[in-house]
Motif scaffolding. Sequence first.
Motif, PDB file in Angstrom:
ATOM      1  N   TYR A   3      50.563 -93.378 -84.799  1.00  0.00           N
ATOM      2  CA  TYR A   3      50.096 -93.217 -83.440  1.00  0.00           C
ATOM      3  C   TYR A   3      49.695 -94.579 -82.889  1.00  0.00           C
ATOM      4  O   TYR A   3      48.964 -95.325 -83.543  1.00  0.00           O
ATOM      5  N   GLU A  20      51.133 -92.842 -78.162  1.00  0.00           N
ATOM      6  CA  GLU A  20      52.549 -92.692 -78.489  1.00  0.00           C
ATOM      7  C   GLU A  20      52.696 -92.303 -79.950  1.00  0.00           C
ATOM      8  O   GLU A  20      52.074 -92.913 -80.828  1.00  0.00           O
ATOM      9  N   ARG A  21      53.460 -91.270 -80.189  1.00  0.00           N
ATOM     10  CA  ARG A  21      53.774 -90.874 -81.562  1.00  0.00           C
ATOM     11  C   ARG A  21      55.093 -91.507 -81.974  1.00  0.00           C
ATOM     12  O   ARG A  21      56.098 -91.377 -81.282  1.00  0.00           O
ATOM     13  N   GLU A  36      51.770 -88.598 -75.743  1.00  0.00           N
ATOM     14  CA  GLU A  36      50.849 -87.482 -75.952  1.00  0.00           C
ATOM     15  C   GLU A  36      49.571 -87.746 -75.163  1.00  0.00           C
ATOM     16  O   GLU A  36      49.024 -88.848 -75.204  1.00  0.00           O
ATOM     17  N   ASP A  46      52.414 -83.095 -74.443  1.00  0.00           N
ATOM     18  CA  ASP A  46      53.217 -84.265 -74.783  1.00  0.00           C
ATOM     19  C   ASP A  46      54.537 -84.205 -74.021  1.00  0.00           C
ATOM     20  O   ASP A  46      54.747 -83.320 -73.184  1.00  0.00           O
ATOM     21  N   THR A  47      55.416 -85.164 -74.302  1.00  0.00           N
ATOM     22  CA  THR A  47      56.680 -85.250 -73.569  1.00  0.00           C
ATOM     23  C   THR A  47      57.826 -84.581 -74.299  1.00  0.00           C
ATOM     24  O   THR A  47      58.984 -84.699 -73.881  1.00  0.00           O
TER      25      THR A  47
END
Length: 228
Positions: A3, A20-21, A36, A46-47
């Motif tokens: 992350y 960001e994952r 996220e 999240d996206t």
Amino acid sequence: MDYVEIARVETDRGELVLRERRPAPEQSGPGAPVLELRANGVFVMDTVEVSSERALATAALAQVASPRAVVVGGLGLGFTMREVLADPRVEVCAVVEVEPALVAWMRDGTIPHGPALLADERVRVVVADVAVAVAEARAASYDLVLLDVDNGPGYLVHDANAALYARPFLESVRAVLRPGGAVAVWSAAEAPDLEATLGEVFAATRAVPLEVRLQERDERYWLYVGSL
């Protein structure tokens, strides 16, 4: 999974974090990083898993014959708004978001798809509490008010949002609707009390079950609708 924090802000309502994952180095395979959004440490959206936002918008738009002017309560990462804008009947989409930072992240590209979404000439962004924005709106100015602020009255992002499911606010919503208009409220679970309250304010109410596929599992969500 690794992350990476992209942005963080402390607000009157607590902490808002965009991160960001990314796959761990030992993991292989293509795929864009996933954004996220978390509020006070709690996952909001999240996206990747956007099926529920799309289902919400599609079902809500189906509740009125001519959704020319739509209010979306809650910006999130913009996917509910994007689905509303995909409907060619929509001429105005007013998006109400209480967190200025979230709007800024959409505008400046911190959320990469944000600038293109907000560039749509039909979009009007209102940075305010949705209760205040509705109270200040002109009477009979919208066809649809879509509330995507929480996951329903049982899953509040902030305790103060409980007022959005009570009669005084819903009466304010009724006042801004045009004849034939409707309010549509998203809920992650059945909410009979909300349905009853809608019945006290609107001429017709209904609970619309929505079957959504998330992470290879079937989920049922609800859309609570009050119509004039």
